[in-house]
Motif scaffolding. Structure first.
Motif, mmCIF file in Angstrom:
data_model
loop_
_atom_site.group_PDB
_atom_site.id
_atom_site.type_symbol
_atom_site.label_atom_id
_atom_site.label_comp_id
_atom_site.label_asym_id
_atom_site.label_seq_id
_atom_site.Cartn_x
_atom_site.Cartn_y
_atom_site.Cartn_z
ATOM 1 N N CYS A 50 0.805 -1.219 0.000
ATOM 2 C CA CYS A 50 0.000 0.000 0.000
ATOM 3 C C CYS A 50 0.839 1.272 0.000
ATOM 4 O O CYS A 50 0.311 2.362 -0.178
ATOM 5 C CB CYS A 50 -0.928 0.014 1.212
ATOM 6 N N GLY A 51 2.135 1.141 0.220
ATOM 7 C CA GLY A 51 2.988 2.324 0.264
ATOM 8 C C GLY A 51 2.966 2.982 1.633
ATOM 9 O O GLY A 51 2.289 2.524 2.547
ATOM 10 N N ASN A 52 3.708 4.054 1.752
ATOM 11 C CA ASN A 52 3.849 4.766 3.021
ATOM 12 C C ASN A 52 3.252 6.162 2.905
ATOM 13 O O ASN A 52 3.934 7.112 2.538
ATOM 14 C CB ASN A 52 5.335 4.853 3.388
ATOM 15 N N ASP A 53 1.970 6.282 3.184
ATOM 16 C CA ASP A 53 1.269 7.557 3.130
ATOM 17 C C ASP A 53 1.787 8.475 4.239
ATOM 18 O O ASP A 53 2.053 8.025 5.352
ATOM 19 C CB ASP A 53 -0.232 7.298 3.299
ATOM 20 N N THR A 54 1.927 9.759 3.937
ATOM 21 C CA THR A 54 2.384 10.717 4.942
ATOM 22 C C THR A 54 1.267 11.695 5.295
ATOM 23 O O THR A 54 0.380 11.965 4.478
ATOM 24 C CB THR A 54 3.617 11.510 4.457
ATOM 25 N N TRP A 55 1.320 12.215 6.502
ATOM 26 C CA TRP A 55 0.330 13.185 6.967
ATOM 27 C C TRP A 55 0.628 14.535 6.312
ATOM 28 O O TRP A 55 1.735 15.063 6.402
ATOM 29 C CB TRP A 55 0.357 13.303 8.487
ATOM 30 N N SER A 56 -0.366 15.086 5.624
ATOM 31 C CA SER A 56 -0.211 16.365 4.917
ATOM 32 C C SER A 56 -0.688 17.545 5.748
ATOM 33 O O SER A 56 -0.482 18.692 5.369
ATOM 34 C CB SER A 56 -1.013 16.339 3.618
ATOM 35 N N GLY A 57 -1.360 17.247 6.840
ATOM 36 C CA GLY A 57 -1.951 18.315 7.635
ATOM 37 C C GLY A 57 -3.438 18.459 7.362
ATOM 38 O O GLY A 57 -4.132 19.201 8.042
ATOM 39 N N ARG A 58 -3.918 17.746 6.339
ATOM 40 C CA ARG A 58 -5.332 17.813 5.969
ATOM 41 C C ARG A 58 -5.902 16.411 5.799
ATOM 42 O O ARG A 58 -5.181 15.485 5.459
ATOM 43 C CB ARG A 58 -5.495 18.599 4.674
ATOM 44 N N TRP A 59 -7.205 16.286 6.032
ATOM 45 C CA TRP A 59 -7.879 15.010 5.892
ATOM 46 C C TRP A 59 -7.755 14.544 4.446
ATOM 47 O O TRP A 59 -7.842 15.353 3.521
ATOM 48 C CB TRP A 59 -9.351 15.154 6.283
ATOM 49 N N PRO A 60 -7.532 13.250 4.210
ATOM 50 C CA PRO A 60 -7.407 12.746 2.844
ATOM 51 C C PRO A 60 -8.609 13.141 1.977
ATOM 52 O O PRO A 60 -9.758 12.949 2.379
ATOM 53 C CB PRO A 60 -7.350 11.229 3.031
ATOM 54 N N GLY A 61 -8.319 13.684 0.808
ATOM 55 C CA GLY A 61 -9.351 14.071 -0.145
ATOM 56 C C GLY A 61 -9.773 15.518 -0.079
ATOM 57 O O GLY A 61 -10.368 16.040 -1.021
ATOM 58 N N GLU A 62 -9.495 16.217 1.022
ATOM 59 C CA GLU A 62 -9.903 17.619 1.137
ATOM 60 C C GLU A 62 -9.307 18.483 0.031
ATOM 61 O O GLU A 62 -10.016 19.260 -0.607
ATOM 62 C CB GLU A 62 -9.498 18.207 2.496
ATOM 63 N N ALA A 63 -8.010 18.348 -0.199
ATOM 64 C CA ALA A 63 -7.352 19.169 -1.219
ATOM 65 C C ALA A 63 -7.895 18.842 -2.609
ATOM 66 O O ALA A 63 -8.058 19.732 -3.444
ATOM 67 C CB ALA A 63 -5.839 18.965 -1.168
ATOM 68 N N ASP A 64 -8.202 17.551 -2.864
ATOM 69 C CA ASP A 64 -8.759 17.162 -4.157
ATOM 70 C C ASP A 64 -10.141 17.783 -4.353
ATOM 71 O O ASP A 64 -10.459 18.271 -5.438
ATOM 72 C CB ASP A 64 -8.831 15.645 -4.291
ATOM 73 N N CYS A 65 -10.973 17.758 -3.321
ATOM 74 C CA CYS A 65 -12.300 18.378 -3.412
ATOM 75 C C CYS A 65 -12.168 19.869 -3.708
ATOM 76 O O CYS A 65 -12.898 20.404 -4.555
ATOM 77 C CB CYS A 65 -13.088 18.178 -2.121
ATOM 78 N N GLU A 66 -11.258 20.528 -3.019
ATOM 79 C CA GLU A 66 -11.032 21.957 -3.260
ATOM 80 C C GLU A 66 -10.601 22.190 -4.706
ATOM 81 O O GLU A 66 -11.114 23.079 -5.383
ATOM 82 C CB GLU A 66 -9.945 22.471 -2.310
ATOM 83 N N ARG A 67 -9.639 21.406 -5.187
ATOM 84 C CA ARG A 67 -9.109 21.549 -6.545
ATOM 85 C C ARG A 67 -10.198 21.318 -7.590
ATOM 86 O O ARG A 67 -10.257 22.015 -8.605
ATOM 87 C CB ARG A 67 -7.950 20.553 -6.748
ATOM 88 N N LEU A 68 -11.088 20.355 -7.339
ATOM 89 C CA LEU A 68 -12.152 20.030 -8.280
ATOM 90 C C LEU A 68 -13.380 20.926 -8.124
ATOM 91 O O LEU A 68 -14.306 20.862 -8.937
ATOM 92 C CB LEU A 68 -12.560 18.555 -8.114
ATOM 93 N N GLY A 69 -13.401 21.735 -7.080
ATOM 94 C CA GLY A 69 -14.552 22.606 -6.823
ATOM 95 C C GLY A 69 -15.734 21.870 -6.242
ATOM 96 O O GLY A 69 -16.877 22.310 -6.361
ATOM 97 N N TRP A 70 -15.475 20.731 -5.615
ATOM 98 C CA TRP A 70 -16.528 19.911 -5.039
ATOM 99 C C TRP A 70 -16.652 20.205 -3.541
ATOM 100 O O TRP A 70 -16.138 19.481 -2.696
ATOM 101 C CB TRP A 70 -16.259 18.437 -5.269
#
Length: 99
Positions: A50-70
């Motif tokens: 699965c790889g080694n996911d790192t903490w970005s400071g934001r909940w997973p998917g938040e930045a994608d929703c912002e980028r997509l305007g969702w």
């Protein structure tokens, strides 16, 4: 009522495993994502690394929703829409809108 900008502000530590921004999540963290599927690593039943996911400071998917305007409203990402209307791109490690 909190400011909408504050809702999406980076959090210094993962709410589950408490690692700092830029650090890999610990084994068993329910926030960590599988980097091959984009879904929760803890629930991944596929036979792959699965790889080694790192903490970005934001909940997973938040930045994608912002980028997509969702967004449901100010500071409220539509994570349900993300999971139903987007496709995970393991090369870029982000969700993309389906064509």
């Amino acid at each position: 009522m909190p400011n909408a900008r504050d809702l999406l502000a980076p959090q210094p530590h993962c709410p589950d495993c408490e690692v700092a921004i830029g650090q890999p999540h610990v084994e068993g963290c329910d926030v960590a994502r599988c980097l091959r599927t984009g879904l929760q690593r803890l629930s991944c039943e596929r036979k792959h690394n699965c790889g080694n996911d790192t903490w970005s400071g934001r909940w997973p998917g938040e930045a994608d929703c912002e980028r997509l305007g969702w967004m449901i409203g100010p500071g409220l990402p539509d994570l349900n829409r993300l999971l139903t209307e987007a496709t995970w791109n393991p090369a870029t490690r982000q969700w993309d809108a389906r064509a």
